[in-house]
Structure formats: C-alpha cells, structure tokens
Motif scaffolding. Structure first.
Motif, PDB file in Angstrom:
ATOM      1  N   UNK A 245      14.102  59.705  55.520  1.00  0.00           N
ATOM      2  CA  UNK A 245      14.306  61.157  55.561  1.00  0.00           C
ATOM      3  C   UNK A 245      15.076  61.629  54.338  1.00  0.00           C
ATOM      4  N   UNK A 246      14.649  62.784  53.821  1.00  0.00           N
ATOM      5  CA  UNK A 246      15.305  63.412  52.686  1.00  0.00           C
ATOM      6  C   UNK A 246      15.586  64.881  52.996  1.00  0.00           C
ATOM      7  N   UNK A 247      16.772  65.334  52.616  1.00  0.00           N
ATOM      8  CA  UNK A 247      17.127  66.746  52.702  1.00  0.00           C
ATOM      9  C   UNK A 247      16.940  67.367  51.323  1.00  0.00           C
ATOM     10  N   UNK A 248      16.327  68.554  51.304  1.00  0.00           N
ATOM     11  CA  UNK A 248      16.005  69.235  50.047  1.00  0.00           C
ATOM     12  C   UNK A 248      16.736  70.572  49.994  1.00  0.00           C
ATOM     13  N   UNK A 249      17.278  70.899  48.850  1.00  0.00           N
ATOM     14  CA  UNK A 249      18.014  72.161  48.683  1.00  0.00           C
ATOM     15  C   UNK A 249      17.056  73.300  48.357  1.00  0.00           C
ATOM     16  N   UNK A 250      16.027  73.447  49.162  1.00  0.00           N
ATOM     17  CA  UNK A 250      15.039  74.478  48.883  1.00  0.00           C
ATOM     18  C   UNK A 250      14.336  74.956  50.125  1.00  0.00           C
ATOM     19  N   UNK A 251      13.218  75.632  49.916  1.00  0.00           N
ATOM     20  CA  UNK A 251      12.446  76.249  50.989  1.00  0.00           C
ATOM     21  C   UNK A 251      11.493  75.234  51.620  1.00  0.00           C
ATOM     22  N   UNK A 252      10.854  75.598  52.730  1.00  0.00           N
ATOM     23  CA  UNK A 252       9.850  74.700  53.300  1.00  0.00           C
ATOM     24  C   UNK A 252       8.728  74.353  52.315  1.00  0.00           C
ATOM     25  N   UNK A 253       8.246  75.338  51.580  1.00  0.00           N
ATOM     26  CA  UNK A 253       7.205  75.050  50.577  1.00  0.00           C
ATOM     27  C   UNK A 253       7.733  74.109  49.503  1.00  0.00           C
ATOM     28  N   UNK A 254       8.986  74.293  49.095  1.00  0.00           N
ATOM     29  CA  UNK A 254       9.617  73.377  48.138  1.00  0.00           C
ATOM     30  C   UNK A 254       9.615  71.950  48.669  1.00  0.00           C
ATOM     31  N   UNK A 255       9.890  71.803  49.961  1.00  0.00           N
ATOM     32  CA  UNK A 255       9.966  70.473  50.566  1.00  0.00           C
ATOM     33  C   UNK A 255       8.635  69.742  50.449  1.00  0.00           C
ATOM     34  N   UNK A 256       7.550  70.456  50.683  1.00  0.00           N
ATOM     35  CA  UNK A 256       6.232  69.831  50.561  1.00  0.00           C
ATOM     36  C   UNK A 256       5.964  69.444  49.109  1.00  0.00           C
ATOM     37  N   UNK A 257       6.307  70.316  48.173  1.00  0.00           N
ATOM     38  CA  UNK A 257       6.133  69.992  46.760  1.00  0.00           C
ATOM     39  C   UNK A 257       6.939  68.753  46.373  1.00  0.00           C
ATOM     40  N   UNK A 258       8.169  68.669  46.860  1.00  0.00           N
ATOM     41  CA  UNK A 258       9.013  67.519  46.534  1.00  0.00           C
ATOM     42  C   UNK A 258       8.455  66.246  47.164  1.00  0.00           C
ATOM     43  N   UNK A 259       7.979  66.346  48.389  1.00  0.00           N
ATOM     44  CA  UNK A 259       7.401  65.172  49.045  1.00  0.00           C
ATOM     45  C   UNK A 259       6.220  64.634  48.257  1.00  0.00           C
ATOM     46  N   UNK A 260       5.341  65.524  47.829  1.00  0.00           N
ATOM     47  CA  UNK A 260       4.094  65.108  47.191  1.00  0.00           C
ATOM     48  C   UNK A 260       4.261  64.732  45.723  1.00  0.00           C
ATOM     49  N   UNK A 261       5.242  65.338  45.048  1.00  0.00           N
ATOM     50  CA  UNK A 261       5.380  65.133  43.609  1.00  0.00           C
ATOM     51  C   UNK A 261       6.538  64.236  43.207  1.00  0.00           C
ATOM     52  N   UNK A 262       7.482  64.015  44.102  1.00  0.00           N
ATOM     53  CA  UNK A 262       8.684  63.258  43.741  1.00  0.00           C
ATOM     54  C   UNK A 262       8.928  62.079  44.680  1.00  0.00           C
ATOM     55  N   UNK A 263       8.877  62.305  45.972  1.00  0.00           N
ATOM     56  CA  UNK A 263       9.331  61.296  46.934  1.00  0.00           C
ATOM     57  C   UNK A 263       8.277  60.246  47.250  1.00  0.00           C
ATOM     58  N   UNK A 264       7.049  60.671  47.498  1.00  0.00           N
ATOM     59  CA  UNK A 264       6.002  59.739  47.907  1.00  0.00           C
ATOM     60  C   UNK A 264       5.265  59.146  46.713  1.00  0.00           C
TER      61      UNK A 264
ATOM     62  N   UNK B  48      14.463  79.938  57.761  1.00  0.00           N
ATOM     63  CA  UNK B  48      13.484  80.664  58.568  1.00  0.00           C
ATOM     64  C   UNK B  48      13.000  81.930  57.869  1.00  0.00           C
ATOM     65  N   UNK B  49      11.755  82.317  58.159  1.00  0.00           N
ATOM     66  CA  UNK B  49      11.155  83.576  57.697  1.00  0.00           C
ATOM     67  C   UNK B  49      11.144  83.706  56.177  1.00  0.00           C
ATOM     68  N   UNK B  50      11.034  82.576  55.472  1.00  0.00           N
ATOM     69  CA  UNK B  50      11.002  82.621  54.008  1.00  0.00           C
ATOM     70  C   UNK B  50       9.583  82.680  53.469  1.00  0.00           C
ATOM     71  N   UNK B  51       8.608  82.647  54.366  1.00  0.00           N
ATOM     72  CA  UNK B  51       7.231  82.719  53.918  1.00  0.00           C
ATOM     73  C   UNK B  51       6.911  81.634  52.909  1.00  0.00           C
ATOM     74  N   UNK B  52       6.135  81.984  51.885  1.00  0.00           N
ATOM     75  CA  UNK B  52       5.685  80.997  50.905  1.00  0.00           C
ATOM     76  C   UNK B  52       6.596  80.927  49.685  1.00  0.00           C
ATOM     77  N   UNK B  53       7.834  81.371  49.830  1.00  0.00           N
ATOM     78  CA  UNK B  53       8.740  81.402  48.671  1.00  0.00           C
ATOM     79  C   UNK B  53       8.985  80.002  48.117  1.00  0.00           C
ATOM     80  N   UNK B  54       8.996  79.897  46.805  1.00  0.00           N
ATOM     81  CA  UNK B  54       9.310  78.641  46.134  1.00  0.00           C
ATOM     82  C   UNK B  54      10.455  78.875  45.152  1.00  0.00           C
ATOM     83  N   UNK B  55      11.137  77.813  44.796  1.00  0.00           N
ATOM     84  CA  UNK B  55      12.298  77.895  43.916  1.00  0.00           C
ATOM     85  C   UNK B  55      11.864  77.665  42.475  1.00  0.00           C
ATOM     86  N   UNK B  56      12.088  78.667  41.611  1.00  0.00           N
ATOM     87  CA  UNK B  56      11.668  78.546  40.217  1.00  0.00           C
ATOM     88  C   UNK B  56      12.794  78.858  39.231  1.00  0.00           C
TER      89      UNK B  56
END
Length: 276
Positions: A80-99, A53-61
């Motif tokens: 369903x997949x669990x990601x060891x990152x932020x909400x923004x990371x989750x979208x990146x992983x969905x679009x670039x890795x999972x789907x 929560x409240x992590x804003x647009x933070x991404x893991x780099x």
C-alpha cells in the motif's frame, strides 16, 4: 491468464488489481473493499493520504506529488502507498511510478455515500475509475449508502463478495467503467443485483445562504429530492427498492446520433476522412 497465476497465502490469485478511493487510505471503506477481495486477486493499494471527496477528475499539475509506503491495517500481503494527491493522481502514480506492469483492473471505493446519476461527474471515487479507463484499463467504482454514517458499512462485505466473485474482469471493455451502488440493507433484505442506467434528475441543487463568523454571507451547496422527476428502473429508483445497481459508463461522451444530424448543417464541411 493461467500463465500469470500466482500463489498468495495458499490461495490461487489470477488477477492484479489496483485499489484506490477518495476518502483516503485510512478510510474504513477501502479496508472493507480489500477484505472483500481477499483470495480473488493480488491487491495493490494506492490511495490519497487524506480525504479527497468530490474532486472530480482534478489532477495535480502545479506542485509535485509525494508517495509513502504504508502498513495497510496489518495486512502483510497487501502492498500500500499513500499519495499526496487526488484520486486521479493516485491512478497515474500507480500506473507510471509504482507498478512494473499494467494491472488487470482498477477498483475505486468503497465510497461512504452513493454515487448515482450525475454524481458520477463530481465524484472522486468515480473519477479514479475513469482515470483507469483513460489508460485503457477496465475499472469499477463502488459506493455504499452511508453518507451520514460513514463508519457504518453494515453487511457490505456479504453483499459485495458474490459480485466480485462473479465478475469476469476481462469481459469489461477497456473503455468502460462499471459504477456499482449498494443500499444500506441486510443481506436477507436484498432483492437482487440489476444493471441500470443513470438517473440524472433525482435531485436538484440548492445554495443555502449562511453568515460566516463576521456576518459576511456564505453559500453552501445542498440538495433537494422531494417530488422530482425520476426515470423508473434507473439507478436511484432501484436503490430505493433494495437492489444493488451496476451501471456501465462509457468514456466516449460523443453523441454519434446527433453528430449525424449536425453533418447536415450548412456550415459544416463534410469530413474529408470519411471520403473514399
């Protein structure tokens, strides 16, 4: 979209939707959201493995991300997949890795607690939707008025389902996210669904000083509501009056009206790209 129509458990599915959140993949809110989408779309869940929560647009780099396929509340038709990152990371992983293909929509939520006005700049829930828009995918962020009672989602499925059934996914511009807030009321108390702007002034920040275990002062962020200037008919005012609010938020924050005024400043060189 008829050519992409598939059948899922004898129900017609027209869209592929990625669902994420900031409260974590085990949160009740994301389960409620997926249940609300049952029969409306093929749903793929990609969410943080813990609360973010409240992590804003933070991404893991500065470290690698890990993903793990998980059982989603026994819903066998939901991947369903669990990601060891932020909400923004989750979208990146969905679009670039999972789907394998681009989804039609990303929905983030249902957040435990409203995201009104300036909350959209801090919210992990809204940031996931914003990340989708950065990738030119329409997105929705959904929040519910239960910040202090995170396990009480009341009748949220009854309140949300008609909206999800009515939304025309491909009418949402790819550069816009729709921020939805739902009050904690019963279905018969709902006065309607409205489109509103953001109320950026419905609370003030306050830093409370409290000593830690050794007596060293710590400062905790709190909010003051009180007699604070609000703009009538914007999201905060309408939620207080028992309406569900929908606010379109554009990804381009440029103030084009002021940009024109700035072009008259003597220091500014006229943009050569505008010259014919």
């Amino acid at each position: 979209m008829e050519e992409n129509k598939i059948e899922l458990e004898d129900k017609a599915i027209m869209y592929k939707i990625v669902v994420t959140n900031d409260d974590g993949i085990e949160a009740l809110g994301i389960h409620k959201l997926v249940k609300s989408l049952d029969g409306l779309a093929e749903v793929v869940v990609v969410a943080p493995d813990t609360e973010r929560s409240a992590e804003g647009q933070r991404i893991t780099v500065r470290e690698g991300l890990k993903i793990k396929k998980v059982d989603f509340h026994g819903m066998e038709h939901v991947q369903a997949w669990a990601v060891s990152g932020t909400p923004a990371d989750c979208v990146k992983m969905a679009l670039n890795v999972i789907l394998d293909e681009k989804p039609d929509l990303v929905i983030s939520g249902i957040n435990a607690g409203l995201n009104l006005g300036k909350d959209i700049y801090y919210s992990g829930t809204v940031s996931a939707a914003r990340e989708a828009v950065i990738y030119e995918i329409p997105a929705i962020a959904i929040s519910y008025e239960n910040h202090f009672h995170k396990h009480d989602f009341g009748e949220v499925e009854k309140l949300l389902r008609p909206i999800l059934e009515d939304i025309k996914i491909h009418d949402i511009p790819a550069d816009v996210l729709v921020n939805i807030n739902i009050p904690h009321i019963k279905e018969e108390q709902l006065r309607g669904v409205v489109v509103t702007g953001l109320d950026l002034h419905h609370y003030r920040d306050r830093m409370d000083e409290k000593p830690d275990a050794t007596g060293v002062p710590e400062y905790w962020l709190e909010r003051e509501y009180g007699e604070i200037r609000t703009i009538r008919n914007n999201d905060y005012h309408m939620i207080r009056n028992q309406y569900i609010t929908l606010t379109p938020v554009h990804i381009d924050s440029t103030d084009y009206n002021f940009l024109k005024q700035m072009e008259t400043w003597s220091v500014i060189k006229k943009n050569p790209m505008n010259e014919k």
